[in-house]
Scaffold this motif. Structure first.
Motif: not given
Length: 525
Positions: A293-322
C-alpha cells in the motif's frame, strides 16, 4: 485580479497581506521582498537529498518484506494442501499422512467457448485501439475542445436516460427479470435514474458561466501534454513496473501462509488434524500489505512528481525553444534526491486516506460526542487537503522537502491572491463526462452485432476504454495543477513565461464564491 507585468520594469513588490480579507496591499521594496520571500524557480542543477529518513524507512520495509518472503518460500510446508490426507494416530498422539490417499483431480469444462473467444478478442482489440482513441481525443481537445465539449454535453443526459428507459422496458418484457423486480421496484429504480439525471442537469446549469473558461483550461493542458507525449509512455511503464514489483510480494504472501505444520486438535474430546500457521505469519502479512500500500501511494506521488517536473520545464522554457531531456531530468530527480519526499508524501497520503475511510464509514454512530469527533476529523482532513493540494507539484519544481514545500506553496498562493483549493474542478467533471460518452458510444458500436452475448462483450469494451481514457484525464488533471503552480510562480516574480496561459489562468476566481473574474473574456488562446 490584475494582469501580470514585466519583472524588469517592476521597482516595488506589492505583496498582499495574508490576514487582510479585502485585498489591500502591503508595499515592500525589492530587497525587502527578496529577503522575506526568496525567488522561486525550477531548479535544474544538482539537488540536495530531501526527507532522507523516510526513504530509508521505506527501503527498510521493502528489504524486510523480501527477506522474510524468501525465508517463507524456502521454509514452506509442502503438506499445506494435503491436510485432509492426515489422520490422528492415538498411539503416537500425532498426525500421520495416509499413504493410500490419492491426489484430487480437478476437471474444468470449457463452457461458453464462443463467449470466451469474443471476450478475449474484445479485450485485445480494445486495448490496442484504446491508446489510439486516447491520442485522438487528446488531439481533438487541443484543437477543437469547444466543439467536443458542446457536442458531448447533451449526451451527459441522453445516455443515462436511454439506459434507464431501455432497462425498464427490457425488464418488463422478460418474465424472469419482471419476477425478480416487481413493477414498484422497477418504477423506483427508474425514478432514481431520473433523479440522478436531474442532478447532472443542475450541475451543468450551475456551472454554465464557467464553461468557456473550463474549455480554454482543458485546451491549454492538452497543448502542454501534446508537447510531452512521452509522459504517457513513462507513466504506463511506471505502473507496469509497480505490478511486476508486486508479483514476488504476492508470491511471498502465498508461501507465507504455508509456513506451519499439521497438528492434532481437540474438539469435544475428539481429535482431528488441522493446519496451524507459524506465529510470525500474521505479522508478515501485515508487513507485506503495508509495504504494498505504501508503494502504491508512493508510485502515485512519483507519477505526479514526474508529470509536474516535465510540464514545469516546458512551461519555463522560452517560446520557440525545444526543451530536451525534461522527462529524464524529472525521473532522475524523482528517484534520486526527492525519493524521500515522494516516500514521505506517499506515506502521508496513505494515512490520510485510511483516516478518511474510517470517518466516512461511521454512518451509524450517534451522540453529540461522536458528531463532534467526526466534525473535527473532517475539519482536520479538509485542512490537510488545503495545505497538501499542490505540495508535490511544488517539490517537483523546486526540489524542496515535503514540509517546506507545503509551507512555501501555501504562502505563494496566498500572497498572490490565489486559492489553494480551487483551480478548475469543472474541467475534471467535463473530461470525465467526455470519457463516459466516448466509451459508451464505442461499447454500443462494438457489441451491436455479437448476438445474445453482446452485453458482456460491450461491458468489457467499455471498461477497457474508460480505464485508458480515465488515465489520460488523470494526467491532464495533474498538468492543470502544475500549470497553475507555474503561473503562481510567474505572478510572484512578475514574469510571463507563457502569455497564452496567463490570459486564461488570470480569469480563475480567487475563491469558490468569487464570480467577478469569470465575467471577463480572455484575450485569446
Amino acid at each position: 485580479m490584475s494582469g501580470v507585468g514585466n519583472s524588469s520594469s517592476a521597482t516595488e513588490a506589492f505583496l498582499p497581506s495574508i490576514s487582510d480579507k479585502k485585498h489591500q496591499w502591503t508595499i515592500y521594496t525589492d530587497e525587502e521582498a527578496l529577503v522575506q520571500y526568496p525567488a522561486i524557480s525550477f531548479l535544474h542543477g544538482n539537488r540536495p537529498f530531501r526527507d532522507l529518513p523516510f526513504c530509508l524507512l521505506f527501503l527498510l520495509f521493502v528489504i524486510s518484506t523480501f527477506a522474510f518472503g524468501i525465508f517463507a518460500f524456502v521454509n514452506h510446508n509442502t503438506y499445506f494442501n494435503h491436510v485432509s490426507s492426515f489422520f490422528f494416530d492415538p498411539t503416537t498422539s500425532s498426525c500421520i499422512l495416509n499413504p493410500s490417499s490419492g491426489s484430487v483431480t480437478l476437471n474444468f469444462t470449457a463452457s461458453s467457448s464462443f463467449l470466451k473467444r469474443d471476450l478475449i478478442a474484445t479485450f485485445t482489440v480494445t486495448l490496442v485501439f484504446a491508446f489510439l482513441i486516447a491520442l485522438g481525443v487528446l488531439w481533438l481537445l487541443k484543437y477543437y475542445a469547444k466543439h467536443i465539449v458542446y457536442t458531448c454535453l447533451p449526451f451527459f443526459v441522453l445516455i443515462p436516460a436511454f439506459c434507464g428507459v431501455y432497462w425498464f422496458v427490457t425488464c418488463t418484457l422478460k418474465e424472469q427479470c419482471s419476477h425478480a423486480f416487481p413493477l414498484i421496484y422497477r418504477i423506483l429504480i427508474l425514478l432514481f435514474v431520473f433523479l440522478l439525471i436531474g442532478i447532472i442537469i443542475w450541475i451543468i446549469v450551475a456551472n454554465m458561466h464557467r464553461l468557456e473558461l473550463t474549455i480554454k483550461i482543458i485546451q491549454v493542458a492538452s497543448t502542454a501534454l501534446a508537447h510531452n507525449l512521452w509522459l504517457l509512455v513513462v507513466i504506463v511503464l511506471l505502473t507496469l513496473g509497480l505490478l511486476l514489483y508486486f508479483v514476488p510480494i504476492v508470491g511471498f504472501l502465498v508461501f507465507a501462509q504455508r509456513n506451519g505444520e499439521v497438528l492434532p486438535k481437540d474438539e469435544d474430546g475428539e481429535y482431528y488434524c488441522a493446519w496451524k500457521q507459524d506465529s510470525w505469519v500474521p505479522a508478515y502479512f501485515a508487513l507485506g500489505i503495508l509495504t504494498m500500500l505504501w508503494s502504491l501511494a508512493s508510485l502515485l506521488e512519483a507519477q505526479v512528481y514526474v508529470i509536474s517536473g516535465t510540464i514545469a520545464q516546458w512551461y519555463f522554457t522560452p517560446e520557440g525553444d525545444n526543451p530536451k531531456g525534461c522527462i529524464t531530468t524529472s525521473l532522475r530527480h524523482a528517484f534520486g534526491p526527492s525519493a524521500g519526499t515522494i516516500c514521505f508524501s506517499g506515506l502521508f497520503m496513505f494515512i490520510v486516506r485510511i483516516v478518511r475511510s474510517i470517518v466516512d464509514r461511521q454512518h451509524g454512530s450517534s451522540g453529540i460526542v461522536n458528531l463532534i469527533i467526526k466534525w473535527f476529523a473532517n475539519f482536520v482532513l479538509s485542512t490537510i487537503d488545503f495545505v497538501n493540494k499542490f505540495t508535490i507539484n511544488f517539490a517537483a519544481i523546486t526540489g524542496e522537502a515535503y514540509c517546506n514545500s507545503a509551507k512555501m506553496t501555501y504562502e505563494l498562493l496566498k500572497r498572490n491572491l490565489l486559492s489553494a483549493i480551487f483551480v478548475e474542478t469543472v474541467s475534471t467533471r467535463i473530461m470525465a463526462g467526455i470519457v463516459f460518452v466516448v466509451s459508451t458510444a464505442y461499447a454500443i458500436v462494438f457489441g451491436s452485432d455479437l448476438g445474445v452475448d453482446s452485453y458482456f462483450v460491450a461491458l468489457l469494451a467499455w471498461l477497457v476504454l474508460i480505464t485508458v481514457l480515465g488515465f489520460i484525464v488523470h494526467v491532464l488533471d495533474n498538468v492543470i495543477d502544475t500549470i497553475y503552480v507555474c503561473y503562481a510562480i510567474d505572478k510572484d516574480k512578475r514574469e510571463v513565461s507563457k502569455p497564452d496561459v496567463h490570459e486564461i489562468y488570470v480569469l480563475l476566481p480567487i475563491s469558490r464564491t468569487d464570480r467577478s473574474s469569470l465575467s471577463r473574456t480572455p484575450m485569446g488562446v
